[in-house]
Design a protein around this motif. Structure first.
Motif, mmCIF file in Angstrom:
data_model
loop_
_atom_site.group_PDB
_atom_site.id
_atom_site.type_symbol
_atom_site.label_atom_id
_atom_site.label_comp_id
_atom_site.label_asym_id
_atom_site.label_seq_id
_atom_site.Cartn_x
_atom_site.Cartn_y
_atom_site.Cartn_z
ATOM 1 N N ALA A 48 0.838 -1.209 0.000
ATOM 2 C CA ALA A 48 0.000 0.000 0.000
ATOM 3 C C ALA A 48 0.874 1.260 0.000
ATOM 4 O O ALA A 48 1.863 1.348 0.734
ATOM 5 C CB ALA A 48 -0.918 -0.004 1.227
ATOM 6 N N GLN A 49 0.484 2.221 -0.838
ATOM 7 C CA GLN A 49 1.237 3.478 -0.915
ATOM 8 C C GLN A 49 1.297 4.171 0.445
ATOM 9 O O GLN A 49 2.235 4.905 0.734
ATOM 10 C CB GLN A 49 0.614 4.387 -1.972
ATOM 11 C CG GLN A 49 0.842 3.831 -3.366
ATOM 12 C CD GLN A 49 0.115 4.582 -4.460
ATOM 13 O OE1 GLN A 49 -0.180 5.758 -4.318
ATOM 14 N NE2 GLN A 49 -0.163 3.894 -5.548
ATOM 15 N N GLU A 50 0.292 3.904 1.279
ATOM 16 C CA GLU A 50 0.224 4.525 2.614
ATOM 17 C C GLU A 50 1.319 4.029 3.556
ATOM 18 O O GLU A 50 1.617 4.677 4.554
ATOM 19 C CB GLU A 50 -1.145 4.237 3.263
ATOM 20 C CG GLU A 50 -2.327 4.959 2.641
ATOM 21 C CD GLU A 50 -2.836 4.312 1.350
ATOM 22 O OE1 GLU A 50 -2.241 3.322 0.888
ATOM 23 O OE2 GLU A 50 -3.825 4.830 0.803
ATOM 24 N N GLU A 72 -0.692 0.754 -9.863
ATOM 25 C CA GLU A 72 -0.637 1.249 -8.477
ATOM 26 C C GLU A 72 0.522 0.609 -7.705
ATOM 27 O O GLU A 72 1.112 1.226 -6.820
ATOM 28 C CB GLU A 72 -1.976 1.102 -7.746
ATOM 29 C CG GLU A 72 -2.637 -0.216 -7.678
ATOM 30 C CD GLU A 72 -3.332 -0.741 -8.923
ATOM 31 O OE1 GLU A 72 -3.090 -0.294 -10.072
ATOM 32 O OE2 GLU A 72 -4.117 -1.681 -8.739
ATOM 33 N N SER A 76 3.880 2.260 -5.850
ATOM 34 C CA SER A 76 4.385 1.853 -4.531
ATOM 35 C C SER A 76 5.874 1.532 -4.593
ATOM 36 O O SER A 76 6.626 1.827 -3.662
ATOM 37 C CB SER A 76 3.634 0.614 -4.030
ATOM 38 O OG SER A 76 2.288 0.942 -3.791
#
Ligand code: ATP
Ligand code: TZP
Ligand code: MG
Ligand code: MG
Length: 271
Positions: A48-50, A72, A76
Motif C-alpha cells: 500500500a502506498q500509505e 498502483e 508503490s
C-alpha cells in the motif's frame, strides 16, 4: 572472495535475521516468505502506498519484483525505492518478463532511471532487454539465444551502472569490472516457479549484512546453487513437488563442510 567468507556471510544472515521488504508478484509470495525464513532471514510483503515508505525504512533491504505488475504497485515501488535510497537501504530489482511486453520493459527501465538500484537479478533475456538489447523471451522464462552471456552481463552492468546478477546454467555476478561466475545449481530449479524470484530475495537478505554487493550476491547465489545440488542428490522422488519442499528444507539445513566442498566459482577481471 574466499569460500570461508561465504560460510561466514551465511552465519551472519542467520544471526542477524535481516528483514527483507518484498514488493513482489502474486505467484511467488508464499514461496518467497518461506524461503527467506528457511535461510535465516525475515520477510514482509507490503504494497500500500500509505505504508511502503515506512516499511522500506525499517528493512535491511527492499526487493522490487515486476512479475505481476500493476500501475498502483509500480507507484508503490517508486515510493518504497525512494525511501530506501534516502535511508541507505539497498534496493534490488528483479525485472521478471522484461522484453515480453512493452509495459514490463518500460517499467523496469523506468525503475532503473528513477531509483538507485544496487543490483538487478534476472535471466539473460531480461537483463538484455532492460539494457536495450533485443533477446528473445517467452513469458517469464529465458528465451533461446546463442549470445555470449558473460559479455552481456558485463556490458549491461557498465551501461546500467549497477551490479548485474545474470542467472542460468552458470550465474554471472559483475559490476562491469570484476566478475564471479558461479557453477553451482541444478536444472530442477527451472521446474519450480519462483526459484529465480526467491533467489533475488535471498540476495536481498545477504545485501542487508554485507555492503559489498558482489560479495553478497556471490555468497547468496553459491549457497542457493549448492542447496539445489544437495536436494537433487538426496531426494528420493525426482519430481518438482518434492524438490520444492526439500529445497526449502535444504536452505534451512545447509552449512558446514558440505557447503564448502561443493562450492564452485571463478573470478574474472574484465579490465
Ligand atoms: P527463468 O524464468 O528463465 O527460469 P528465473 O528468473 O527463474 O529465470 P533462473 O535463471 O532460472 O531464474 O535462476 C534461478 C536459479 O536456477 C539460479 O540459482 C540458477 O543458477 C539456477 N538455474 C537455472 N537454470 C539452470 C541450469 N540449466 N542448470 C543449473 N542451474 C540452473
Ligand atoms: N508469471 C508471472 S511472475 C511468475 C509467473 C509464472 C513467476 C516467475 O518466477 P521465476 O522465479 O522468474 O521463475
Ligand atoms: Mg524460473
Ligand atoms: Mg524470474
Amino acid at each position: 572472495m574466499e569460500k570461508k567468507e561465504i560460510a561466514i556471510l551465511l552465519d551472519r544472515v542467520r544471526r542477524e535475521n535481516p528483514l527483507v521488504h518484498n514488493i513482489t508478484n502474486v505467484v511467488v509470495t508464499n514461496f518467497t516468505a518461506n524461503g527467506l525464513l528457511a535461510i535465516g532471514a525475515s520477510s514482509v510483503m507490503a504494497y500500500a502506498q500509505e505504508e511502503v515508505a515506512e516499511m522500506a525504512r525499517i528493512a535491511g533491504s527492499v526487493v522490487l519484483n515486476i512479475g505481476t505488475l500493476r500501475p498502483e504497485v509500480v507507484e508503490s515501488m517508486l515510493i518504497a525505492g525512494k525511501a530506501a535510497n534516502e535511508q541507505g537501504v539497498p534496493v534490488i530489482l528483479d525485472p521478471v518478463g522484461a522484453g515480453a511486453t512493452q509495459y514490463r520493459t518500460e517499467t523496469a527501465r523506468m525503475l532503473m532511471e528513477e531509483l538507485e538500484i544496487a543490483m538487478m537479478r534476472g535471466n539473460a533475456s531480461e537483463i538484455a532487454n532492460v539494457a536495450g538489447e533485443n533477446w528473445s523471451i517467452r513469458g517469464v522464462d529465458a528465451g533461446e539465444s546463442s549470445g555470449d552471456v558473460f559479455e552481456l552481463a558485463v556490458s549491461a552492468a557498465k551501461k546500467l551502472k549497477t551490479v548485474v546478477v545474470l542467472t542460468g546454467k552458470d550465474d554471472i555476478i559483475t559490476d562491469g569490472h570484476t566478475a564471479f561466475i558461479v557453477h553451482n545449481g541444478h536444472p530442477m530449479l527451472t521446474k519450480v516457479t519462483g526459484t529465480g524470484c526467491l533467489l533475488t530475495s535471498v540476495i536481498g537478505a545477504f545485501t542487508a549484512v554485507e555492503k559489498n554487493m558482489i560479495k553478497a550476491a556471490t555468497a547468496a547465489v553459491t549457497i542457493y546453487g549448492v542447496a539445489a545440488e544437495i536436494v537433487a542428490d538426496n531426494c528420493a522422488s525426482q519430481g518438482p513437488g518434492s524438490f520444492q519442499i526439500e529445497f526449502l528444507n535444504q536452505l534451512y539445513l545447509i552449512g558446514g563442510n558440505d557447503l564448502i566442498e561443493k562450492m564452485s566459482f571463478t573470478r574474472k577481471e574484465v579490465d
